[in-house]
Design an enzyme around this catalytic site. Sequence first.
Site, PDB file in Angstrom:
ATOM      1  N   PHE A   1     -27.081  44.129  48.073  1.00 12.83           N
ATOM      2  CA  PHE A   1     -27.272  42.848  47.537  1.00 12.83           C
ATOM      3  C   PHE A   1     -24.964  42.833  48.328  1.00 12.83           C
ATOM      4  O   PHE A   1     -24.261  43.501  47.623  1.00 12.83           O
ATOM      5  CB  PHE A   1     -26.640  42.493  46.701  1.00 12.83           C
ATOM      6  CG  PHE A   1     -28.595  42.623  46.284  1.00 12.83           C
ATOM      7  CD1 PHE A   1     -29.328  43.590  46.113  1.00 12.83           C
ATOM      8  CD2 PHE A   1     -28.792  41.411  45.896  1.00 12.83           C
ATOM      9  CE1 PHE A   1     -30.315  43.179  46.377  1.00 12.83           C
ATOM     10  CE2 PHE A   1     -30.681  41.090  45.734  1.00 12.83           C
ATOM     11  CZ  PHE A   1     -31.030  42.352  45.157  1.00 12.83           C
TER      12      PHE A   1
ATOM     13  N   GLY B   1     -14.833  50.304  69.627  1.00 13.17           N
ATOM     14  CA  GLY B   1     -13.521  50.515  67.849  1.00 13.17           C
ATOM     15  C   GLY B   1     -14.327  48.801  67.327  1.00 13.17           C
ATOM     16  O   GLY B   1     -14.771  47.942  68.461  1.00 13.17           O
TER      17      GLY B   1
ATOM     18  N   ASP C   1     -12.179  43.552  62.520  1.00 16.09           N
ATOM     19  CA  ASP C   1     -12.874  42.229  61.636  1.00 16.09           C
ATOM     20  C   ASP C   1     -11.674  41.608  60.974  1.00 16.09           C
ATOM     21  O   ASP C   1     -11.043  41.973  60.149  1.00 16.09           O
ATOM     22  CB  ASP C   1     -13.532  42.914  60.873  1.00 16.09           C
ATOM     23  CG  ASP C   1     -14.617  42.210  59.899  1.00 16.09           C
ATOM     24  OD1 ASP C   1     -14.621  40.914  60.400  1.00 16.09           O
ATOM     25  OD2 ASP C   1     -14.532  41.924  58.654  1.00 16.09           O
TER      26      ASP C   1
ATOM     27  N   GLU D   1     -15.531  48.697  53.778  1.00 15.14           N
ATOM     28  CA  GLU D   1     -15.828  47.320  54.845  1.00 15.14           C
ATOM     29  C   GLU D   1     -16.023  47.844  56.010  1.00 15.14           C
ATOM     30  O   GLU D   1     -16.439  48.395  56.760  1.00 15.14           O
ATOM     31  CB  GLU D   1     -15.441  46.497  54.179  1.00 15.14           C
ATOM     32  CG  GLU D   1     -15.839  44.970  54.862  1.00 15.14           C
ATOM     33  CD  GLU D   1     -15.428  43.786  54.834  1.00 15.14           C
ATOM     34  OE1 GLU D   1     -15.583  42.422  55.155  1.00 15.14           O
ATOM     35  OE2 GLU D   1     -13.961  44.027  53.818  1.00 15.14           O
TER      36      GLU D   1
END
Length: 417
Positions: free
Chosen positions: A52, A153, A156, A129
């Site tokens: 979630f 690599g 983000d 993250e």
Amino acid sequence: MVVLAPVLLISFVLLLMQHTPASASGGGLLAGGRRWGPRAVDDGSTKYAVVFDAGSSGSRVHVYCFDGNLDLVPIGKEIELFKQATAGLRALGTERSEEILQAVRDLLRDKSSFKSQPDWVTVLDGSQEGAFQWVTINYVLGKLGKPYSNTVGVVDLGGGSVQMAYAISEKDAAKAPEVADGEDSYVKKLLLKGTTYYLYVHSYLHYGLLAARAEILKASEGNDYNNCMLEGHHGMVACFFNHLGKYKYGDDTFEASGSSSGASYSKCRALAVRALKVDEPACTHMKCTFSGVWNGGGGDGQKNLFVASFFFDRAAEAGFVNPKAAVAKVKPSDFEEAARRVCKLNVKDAQATYPDVSEENIPYLCIDLVYQYTLLVDGFGVDPYQDITLVKKIPYSNSFVEAAWPLGSALEVASSS
């Protein structure tokens, strides 16, 4: 918390088993040996992981199924079940968010048959993250279990922060500088598919795309901020924006109106370099990326770069990537060329030329593309003509998987059993 800590993702992982023995084994290794996440049961059966994610723009549920070899197994016709629900927790503030998290913990404890612990319902920090997204992409590409030099690599670019993650050698990992108390270490040690990886990962708060606009405007002197703004921008209204040519981010508001002479690519780029603090004096004894941050040492784990989130979105909107594609090969110079074209336009012409860009983002298209090029080349040291892969979804077993952190989180837990 709403935008000054934009990488905060509220998440938890639940492991469902076909059979539930009485004993459980330890959680997966992450962050230099620290155990994180729920403890899975190893009975050789199929594992279902439910993740979630209550982020800033909405809540999402991801469901995965792993076989005994940790390969993804279709659930019906899909490899990944994905459901976008409404509302995220990020906009509610710390106190209200914690009340909801506690309610979820109580529900799982009192009324659910899922295995759970209180700390499994948690706030995911930027480094976690970044690490999980690296796991996701390398897993789907079939790179895990192979030498670190075969991995890719990952960069983000979110709204509030940008994460860089890539595998480095054990020798380079040992050179990682010490960090201040309370800060995340530069290197995380992961054991995945029988192979130990030393993962360089860093989350740069304030350097996501929306936050970077504020940093660039803040770095301006006098009214040279308008070198980044399209002519004709005087009154846009949206979630993160204010009227009268101002840009609101967090508790701060910045002048952001365009001038009659229009934007200037070269002058805006100079502002972006200044905002990145590329020559930050805090990093004098080793090579850095920007803002005084260690770069991890480079190496083979960084030579193939997969770039996600806002990079893909702006490239598609600017017309040099097919918006319906899952992946696309580009070069950083493509962002530069697009920026040079956009910065010559006024708001009206930009709207006609780039109809896929939302009205509130049109005035910021020049600053966004300039920043993305500058971040890659000046910030992360990528050659302007190096091939990089923009990724939204990754092909896997005749299907597609979201290039996002939830699969990496689920895999890290499942692989620990």
